[in-house]
Write an enzyme that holds these catalytic residues in place. Structure first.
Site, mmCIF file in Angstrom:
data_model
loop_
_atom_site.group_PDB
_atom_site.id
_atom_site.type_symbol
_atom_site.label_atom_id
_atom_site.label_comp_id
_atom_site.label_asym_id
_atom_site.label_seq_id
_atom_site.Cartn_x
_atom_site.Cartn_y
_atom_site.Cartn_z
ATOM 1 N N GLY A 10 0.833 -1.207 0.000
ATOM 2 C CA GLY A 10 0.000 0.000 0.000
ATOM 3 C C GLY A 10 0.860 1.246 0.000
ATOM 4 N N ARG A 13 0.324 5.765 -1.816
ATOM 5 C CA ARG A 13 -0.371 6.965 -1.353
ATOM 6 C C ARG A 13 -0.500 6.936 0.168
ATOM 7 N NH1 ARG A 13 -6.120 5.683 -1.063
ATOM 8 N NH2 ARG A 13 -6.445 3.505 -1.621
ATOM 9 N N ASN A 85 1.078 -2.381 5.193
ATOM 10 C CA ASN A 85 0.262 -1.172 5.265
ATOM 11 C C ASN A 85 -0.960 -1.220 4.354
ATOM 12 O OD1 ASN A 85 -0.172 1.862 5.736
ATOM 13 N ND2 ASN A 85 0.200 1.794 3.523
ATOM 14 N N SER A 137 -4.904 0.217 13.489
ATOM 15 C CA SER A 137 -5.725 1.413 13.645
ATOM 16 C C SER A 137 -6.175 1.488 15.092
ATOM 17 C CB SER A 137 -6.950 1.332 12.731
ATOM 18 O OG SER A 137 -7.930 2.294 13.095
ATOM 19 N N TYR A 150 -13.857 -3.601 9.487
ATOM 20 C CA TYR A 150 -12.559 -2.919 9.527
ATOM 21 C C TYR A 150 -11.908 -3.094 10.891
ATOM 22 C CZ TYR A 150 -9.229 1.009 9.183
ATOM 23 O OH TYR A 150 -8.097 1.792 9.177
ATOM 24 N N SER A 151 -12.680 -2.901 11.950
ATOM 25 C CA SER A 151 -12.151 -3.045 13.311
ATOM 26 C C SER A 151 -11.666 -4.462 13.570
ATOM 27 C CB SER A 151 -13.229 -2.666 14.336
ATOM 28 O OG SER A 151 -13.656 -1.335 14.167
ATOM 29 N N LYS A 154 -8.368 -5.051 11.704
ATOM 30 C CA LYS A 154 -7.253 -4.341 12.333
ATOM 31 C C LYS A 154 -6.894 -4.946 13.690
ATOM 32 C CE LYS A 154 -6.245 -1.083 9.318
ATOM 33 N NZ LYS A 154 -4.955 -1.129 8.588
ATOM 34 N N ILE A 183 -5.894 10.234 10.542
ATOM 35 C CA ILE A 183 -4.779 10.787 9.784
ATOM 36 C C ILE A 183 -5.323 11.460 8.536
ATOM 37 C CG2 ILE A 183 -2.564 10.276 8.710
ATOM 38 C CD1 ILE A 183 -2.682 9.680 11.743
#
Length: 242
Positions: A10, A13, A85, A137, A150-151, A154, A183
């Site tokens: 990743g 960017r 990442n 995260s 997502y949680s 991570k 971020i």
């Protein structure tokens, strides 16, 4: 002494690109992993000719991970530092997450890290030195509403990192995790200025974080100075999660 090599997934960017710039600036050879953003990856490599190599692949596909590593090793030798990442983000009510969305979220974040770590470790173990760095995260630490998949992905990265730290430590390989807060990357592009301001207001330091601040944490954890640190989760969240 051999120039150290880092492979960053990743990397075209956001946090990944900032990490590539930070590691290149510190003298590393950088294998810059990307999936779709070829132009961005090549533009970054153009600023560091001969030192940054774009390697294309989907981390969720084992054969493509193997190809990325093979290209990096052919150009630079053993991958000394791995930065996992690559990631995607999505907000969904839990009851609306589809099976496909759930699987893709875990495949990119967690299975991708598994493939990359499994591919990187033999070289690190042979030389009895290596750094595995994962980017989790704050939601992997405390959970995020409307971001259950997502949680979960991570949080899985944190567990993987801690397990690898115990297993690979006797061979001179450390494994640590960085857990960013909010971020200011293109993942925030969909938020209105007032929404960003509200989030910043909830953060003890009163602002959003920058990709470079996360990158600098990764660079330090890869250094010799951090050689007695392993199995840790370093929060880069401005104090939002403590």
């Amino acid at each position: 002494m051999k120039q150290k090599t880092v492979l960053i997934t990743g990397g075209s960017r956001g946090i990944g690109a900032a990490a590539a710039e930070a590691f290149a600036g510190a003298g590393y050879a950088v294998a810059l992993g990307y999936r779709h953003s070829r132009a961005a990856a090549e533009a970054l490599a153009g600023r560091w000719p001969g030192q940054v190599l774009p390697v294309q692949g989907d981390v969720a596909v084992c054969a493509e991970v193997d190809r990325m590593f093979a290209q990096a090793e052919q150009a630079f030798g053993t991958v000394d530092v791995l930065v996992c990442n690559a990631g995607i983000a999505a907000q969904r009510l839990f009851t609306e997450i589809t099976e496909e969305e759930w699987r893709r979220m875990l495949d990119v974040h967690l299975t991708g890290a598994f493939f990359c770590c499994r591919r990187a470790l033999p070289g690190m173990l042979r030389q009895r030195w290596g750094r595995i760095l994962t980017v989790s995260s704050m939601w992997g630490q405390v959970g995020g509403s409307c971001e259950a998949h997502y949680s979960a992905a991570k949080a899985g990265l944190i567990g993987l990192t801690k397990a690898l730290a115990k297993e690979e430590g006797p061979s001179g390989v450390t494994a640590n995790c960085v857990a960013p807060g909010v971020i200011d990357t293109d993942m925030m592009a969909g938020f209105a200025p007032q929404e960003k301001a509200a989030i910043a207001g909830e953060t003890p330091l009163g602002r959003l974080g920058s990709p470079r601040e996360v990158a600098d944490a990764l660079l330090w954890l890869a250094s010799e100075e951090a050689g007695f640190i392993t199995g840790q989760v370093l929060g880069v969240s401005g104090g939002l999660v403590v």
